[in-house]
Design an enzyme around this catalytic site. Structure first.
Site, short mmCIF file in Angstrom:
data_model
loop_
_atom_site.label_atom_id
_atom_site.label_comp_id
_atom_site.label_asym_id
_atom_site.label_seq_id
_atom_site.Cartn_x
_atom_site.Cartn_y
_atom_site.Cartn_z
N HIS A 157 16.66 37.40 46.04
CA HIS A 157 17.55 36.86 47.10
C HIS A 157 18.72 36.09 46.49
O HIS A 157 19.25 35.18 47.13
CB HIS A 157 16.80 35.94 48.06
CG HIS A 157 15.51 36.50 48.59
ND1 HIS A 157 15.41 37.14 49.80
CD2 HIS A 157 14.27 36.52 48.05
CE1 HIS A 157 14.16 37.52 49.99
NE2 HIS A 157 13.44 37.16 48.94
N SER A 279 46.12 38.85 33.52
CA SER A 279 46.78 38.69 34.81
C SER A 279 48.26 38.50 34.57
O SER A 279 48.67 37.90 33.58
CB SER A 279 46.21 37.46 35.53
OG SER A 279 47.16 36.94 36.43
N LYS A 285 43.65 34.27 32.40
CA LYS A 285 42.73 35.28 32.91
C LYS A 285 42.34 36.37 31.91
O LYS A 285 43.19 36.90 31.19
CB LYS A 285 43.34 35.95 34.15
CG LYS A 285 43.13 35.19 35.44
CD LYS A 285 41.68 34.91 35.71
CE LYS A 285 41.18 35.12 37.10
NZ LYS A 285 41.43 36.29 37.78
N GLU A 292 34.50 46.69 37.22
CA GLU A 292 34.83 46.82 38.65
C GLU A 292 35.11 48.28 39.01
O GLU A 292 34.69 48.77 40.06
CB GLU A 292 36.02 45.93 39.00
CG GLU A 292 35.66 44.46 38.89
CD GLU A 292 36.87 43.54 38.99
OE1 GLU A 292 36.70 42.43 39.51
OE2 GLU A 292 37.96 43.92 38.55
#
Ligand code: ARG
Length: 451
Positions: A157, A279, A285, A292
């Site tokens: 969970h 970025s 970044k 992804e």
């Protein structure tokens, strides 16, 4: 416009022709090699039953070999006028060989031709994917060996549950990959049957030796029922796409785990700088785009599988032109999954697991269950031990250091046993796959040789 084989002089609307061909002539460039292989088997069978003379058969075989080589090199182009690879190949044979070319279509239809070409294509693709999965299994097991005592908190969970190790997590991906190899091998057997020789879908009024063609093409069986043969157009592709979907699900889940574990908040995994992107505005970044995109590709693969399923739905028995559209999701899907597995296999070994950071999470709450079982071992009934451990947790009395040491030693032994079992299964299955791979390669190479 070049005259099509079935052209009997009636005009065909140009727009309708363009629409019905669609991109089939482009997709078929990939199928042409398999059509050439199956045509060679068909020619040898026609020679055996006396439809083709030996000289005619030989000339067909050598021209078909040239076509197969051109197709493999990406040099066999198909004019949209000719609709598909089957027509383009027959046209080429007729133009270069005359009479022999005109006889090659005896006892077959494009409907069983496309089926057999797709069957051979599927066999080759499956073998390619199996090789990639075998590489993935070995990359993952190697990585697991390096992380045998690397702690990792386990979550259910998304809440802290019990201790685990990086090796256990990595081996979960390895076992899934190996299960996929097993499933792929059964799939390979299940689609290794020969559709060629049923013509348009109702048999042909000629005594073909279909078992001979099956043997030449290394199919395990000849598909007997001509109507069912047509029902397997798309069905075998769908089984393959379902398998590819499972491969994507493995990659998706692994990518999700790694994305979560590599956030600054978790910090259990680091992705090397060369696998991250920057970025344009935020100087600090380093983004895990590769993971992804791997996550997203699973959704694309599911969509392609659904597209194929949709095309097949609600078709009566027999051939329908709808089936032509089944090729596009098949080709896109197999390419997509090949790229995904390849990049995942390249990235995974370069990840580093941060032992110190994970060890910070090895606090009392993660060991509450272990403590209950330690108390059970000392003689307490489980339910009492459960409550006792909860009490000890509240009072900060869980012996974390002792339990951590016992856990890591125990889990190391368990993982070593798991690694051994994985290795045993790996070697036995590798032999079976190698056998099918050799048989397929020799069919594609030797089918053109003189009988
Ligand atoms: N290109 C066609 C396909 O992929 C080949 C079969 C054509 N057969 C026909 N009866 N029009 O389905």
């Amino acid at each position: 416009m070049t005259k099509r084989l079935w052209d009997k002089g009636n005009a065909l609307d140009t727009e309708v022709h363009r629409f019905t061909v669609g991109l089939d002539h482009v997709f078929d460039q990939r199928l042409a090699v398999f059509d050439a292989v199956a045509s060679a088997a068909h020619a040898r069978m026609l020679n055996r039953i006396g439809v083709l003379e030996s000289k005619e058969c030989s000339s067909l075989l050598s021209e078909l070999q040239k076509i197969a080589e051109e197709s493999r090199a990406g040099e066999f182009s198909i004019s949209p006028d000719l609709e598909d690879c089957h027509t383009a190949i027959e046209m080429r044979l007729t133009e270069t060989l005359g009479e022999a070319g005109k006889k090659i279509h005896t006892g077959r239809s494009r409907n069983d031709q496309v089926l057999v070409a797709l069957r051979l294509f599927l066999r080759e693709e499956l073998l390619g994917h199996l090789e990639l999965l075998e590489d993935l299994v070995s990359v993952l097991t190697e990585k697991a060996k390096q992380e045998l005592v690397t702690p990792l908190p386990g979550y259910t969970h998304m809440q802290r549950a019990m201790p685990t190790t990086a090796a256990t997590q990595i081996l979960s991906y390895a076992e899934w990959s190996q299960a996929l190899v097993h499933d792929g091998l059964s799939l390979l057997h299940s689609l290794n049957w020969n559709p060629l020789g049923v013509g348009s879908g109702f048999g042909v009024p000629l005594e073909l030796d279909r078992d001979y063609t099956s043997k030449l093409l290394s199919f395990e069986q000849t598909q007997p029922n001509p109507i069912f043969v047509q029902s397997t157009r798309g069905r075998e592709e769908l089984k393959f796409l379902n398998w590819l979907t499972d491969i994507s699900s493995l990659i998706e889940k692994s990518a999700l785990d790694l994305l979560l574990f590599s956030t600054q908040e978790f910090g259990f995994v680091s992705i090397p700088v060369e696998f991250t992107t920057g970025s344009s505005i935020m100087p600090q970044k380093r983004n895990p785009d590769v993971l992804e995109l791997l996550r997203a590709q699973a959704s694309r693969v599911r969509a392609m599988r659904d597209e194929l399923q949709g095309i097949l739905a609600k078709l009566p028995s027999s051939y329908h032109r709808d089936l032509q559209y089944a090729k596009e999701p098949l080709f896109r899907c197999t390419d997509e999954v090949r790229r995904a597995v390849t990049i995942f296999t390249a990235v995974f070994p370069k990840l580093s697991f941060n032992r110190e950071r994970a060890l910070e999470m090895f606090e009392g709450e993660l060991f509450a269950t272990d403590e209950a079982f330690r108390l059970v071992a000392l003689g307490e009934p489980f339910r009492d031990a459960y409550l006792h451990a909860a009490e000890k947790l509240k009072n900060g009395e869980i012996p974390v250091a002792e339990l951590t040491e016992a856990f890591l030693a125990r889990e190391k032994v368990r993982c070593e046993k798991e690694l051994l079992e994985l290795e045993l299964r790996r070697t036995s299955i590798a032999k079976v796959i190698a056998g099918v791979r050799d048989a397929h390669a020799s069919v594609c190479r030797d089918i053109f040789k003189e009988p």
